[in-house]
Design a protein around this motif. Structure first.
Motif, PDB file in Angstrom:
ATOM      1  N   TRP A  27      95.409  40.936 -19.939  1.00  0.00           N
ATOM      2  CA  TRP A  27      95.984  39.539 -19.827  1.00  0.00           C
ATOM      3  C   TRP A  27      95.154  38.466 -20.466  1.00  0.00           C
ATOM      4  N   ALA A  28      93.896  38.361 -21.068  1.00  0.00           N
ATOM      5  CA  ALA A  28      93.179  37.607 -21.637  1.00  0.00           C
ATOM      6  C   ALA A  28      93.551  37.157 -23.058  1.00  0.00           C
ATOM      7  N   TRP A  29      94.273  38.351 -23.600  1.00  0.00           N
ATOM      8  CA  TRP A  29      94.971  38.044 -24.888  1.00  0.00           C
ATOM      9  C   TRP A  29      95.989  37.284 -25.034  1.00  0.00           C
ATOM     10  N   PRO A  30      97.138  37.601 -24.203  1.00  0.00           N
ATOM     11  CA  PRO A  30      98.350  36.523 -23.999  1.00  0.00           C
ATOM     12  C   PRO A  30      97.690  34.979 -23.647  1.00  0.00           C
ATOM     13  N   GLY A  32      94.632  33.680 -24.127  1.00  0.00           N
ATOM     14  CA  GLY A  32      93.778  32.974 -24.921  1.00  0.00           C
ATOM     15  C   GLY A  32      94.968  32.470 -26.209  1.00  0.00           C
ATOM     16  N   LEU A  33      95.607  33.267 -26.501  1.00  0.00           N
ATOM     17  CA  LEU A  33      96.535  32.988 -27.386  1.00  0.00           C
ATOM     18  C   LEU A  33      97.588  31.926 -27.306  1.00  0.00           C
ATOM     19  N   ALA A  34      98.040  31.729 -25.970  1.00  0.00           N
ATOM     20  CA  ALA A  34      98.746  30.673 -25.573  1.00  0.00           C
ATOM     21  C   ALA A  34      97.755  29.288 -25.708  1.00  0.00           C
ATOM     22  N   VAL A  35      96.685  29.494 -25.013  1.00  0.00           N
ATOM     23  CA  VAL A  35      95.879  28.173 -25.224  1.00  0.00           C
ATOM     24  C   VAL A  35      95.631  27.674 -26.399  1.00  0.00           C
ATOM     25  N   ALA A  36      95.453  28.618 -27.420  1.00  0.00           N
ATOM     26  CA  ALA A  36      95.251  28.548 -28.854  1.00  0.00           C
ATOM     27  C   ALA A  36      96.749  27.652 -29.269  1.00  0.00           C
ATOM     28  N   GLY A  37      97.668  28.199 -29.139  1.00  0.00           N
ATOM     29  CA  GLY A  37      99.106  27.740 -29.423  1.00  0.00           C
ATOM     30  C   GLY A  37      99.191  26.299 -28.733  1.00  0.00           C
ATOM     31  N   LEU A  38      98.970  26.050 -27.648  1.00  0.00           N
ATOM     32  CA  LEU A  38      99.042  24.892 -26.924  1.00  0.00           C
ATOM     33  C   LEU A  38      98.331  23.680 -27.718  1.00  0.00           C
ATOM     34  N   LEU A  39      97.025  24.202 -28.098  1.00  0.00           N
ATOM     35  CA  LEU A  39      96.212  23.228 -28.766  1.00  0.00           C
ATOM     36  C   LEU A  39      96.605  22.976 -30.134  1.00  0.00           C
ATOM     37  N   ALA A  40      97.091  23.821 -30.873  1.00  0.00           N
ATOM     38  CA  ALA A  40      97.714  23.637 -32.221  1.00  0.00           C
ATOM     39  C   ALA A  40      98.847  22.946 -32.049  1.00  0.00           C
ATOM     40  N   ALA A  41      99.813  22.926 -31.064  1.00  0.00           N
ATOM     41  CA  ALA A  41     100.868  22.114 -31.164  1.00  0.00           C
ATOM     42  C   ALA A  41     100.539  20.840 -30.682  1.00  0.00           C
ATOM     43  N   ALA A  62      91.421  31.927 -35.210  1.00  0.00           N
ATOM     44  CA  ALA A  62      90.281  31.878 -34.621  1.00  0.00           C
ATOM     45  C   ALA A  62      90.093  32.249 -33.065  1.00  0.00           C
ATOM     46  N   ALA A  63      91.136  32.124 -32.315  1.00  0.00           N
ATOM     47  CA  ALA A  63      91.542  32.542 -30.852  1.00  0.00           C
ATOM     48  C   ALA A  63      91.133  33.999 -30.825  1.00  0.00           C
ATOM     49  N   VAL A  64      91.847  34.877 -31.887  1.00  0.00           N
ATOM     50  CA  VAL A  64      91.964  36.332 -32.077  1.00  0.00           C
ATOM     51  C   VAL A  64      90.424  36.839 -32.353  1.00  0.00           C
ATOM     52  N   ALA A  65      89.783  36.002 -33.185  1.00  0.00           N
ATOM     53  CA  ALA A  65      88.555  36.353 -33.710  1.00  0.00           C
ATOM     54  C   ALA A  65      87.621  36.348 -32.264  1.00  0.00           C
ATOM     55  N   ALA A  66      87.667  35.013 -31.618  1.00  0.00           N
ATOM     56  CA  ALA A  66      86.990  34.663 -30.320  1.00  0.00           C
ATOM     57  C   ALA A  66      87.093  35.920 -29.254  1.00  0.00           C
ATOM     58  N   LEU A  67      88.181  36.324 -29.173  1.00  0.00           N
ATOM     59  CA  LEU A  67      88.753  37.036 -28.069  1.00  0.00           C
ATOM     60  C   LEU A  67      88.050  38.608 -28.440  1.00  0.00           C
ATOM     61  N   ALA A  68      88.172  38.845 -29.887  1.00  0.00           N
ATOM     62  CA  ALA A  68      87.729  40.162 -30.063  1.00  0.00           C
ATOM     63  C   ALA A  68      85.974  40.172 -29.874  1.00  0.00           C
TER      64      ALA A  68
END
Length: 164
Positions: A27-30, A32-41, A62-68
């Motif tokens: 659940w951390a992946w979706p 984290g990506l949702a937070v990055a998407g909201l910030l980008a929007a 950057a979010a994918v790299a941070a999560l990895a």
């Protein structure tokens, strides 16, 4: 008569190897990506030109790299060593290993914890082991390492120590 009973009694079983990667929960992946998407929007806000696509191109990878990066830690027992990320502990210096559940980990890492302890703790991993050291040249009294299988890791460390 089976062939296993004809083996000499003095033969020592090889130490069990242990390996685990402390990955993030699914659940951390979706999230984290949702937070990055909201910030980008939020950075985009209907702008045109470069501001319309640059936040998405930068923040999502950057979010994918941070999560990895957060899920990169490996814990292993092999070749007579406990390896946690890039730290190595020869098992000959291990005095004892205590498997810890979440409450035990909180107690060991709580207010009265030792300031020189080596700690690799991941909050999304419930269990841990406390590896008590017996090395007069090292001021570190113990290691606390997160693991999803504390009993198995403790058994592997003790088995490696006993065969070393």
């Amino acid at each position: 008569m089976s062939s296993s009973s004809s083996a000499p009694a003095s033969r020592v079983a090889p130490a069990r190897e242990y390996s685990e990667r402390l990955t993030l929960p699914w659940w951390a992946w979706p999230a984290g990506l949702a937070v990055a998407g909201l910030l980008a929007a939020e950075l985009w806000l209907g702008a045109t030109g470069v501001r319309s696509w640059l936040p998405f191109v930068v923040l999502l990878p950057a979010a994918v790299a941070a999560l990895a990066w957060l899920g990169r830690i490996r814990v292993a027992v092999r070749d007579g060593e406990l390896r946690v990320d890039d730290a190595h502990l020869p098992v000959r210096y291990v005095a004892d290993v205590v498997p810890l559940d979440a409450a035990g980990r909180r107690e060991v890492l709580g207010v009265g914890s030792h300031p020189l302890a080596f700690v690799v703790q991941r909050p999304w991993v419930g269990g841990a082991v406390q590896v008590v050291l017996d090395d007069p040249a090292d001021p570190t009294p113990f290691w606390v390492v997160s693991t999803r299988r504390p009993v198995e890791l403790a058994a592997a460390i003790l088995a490696a120590r006993d065969t070393a």
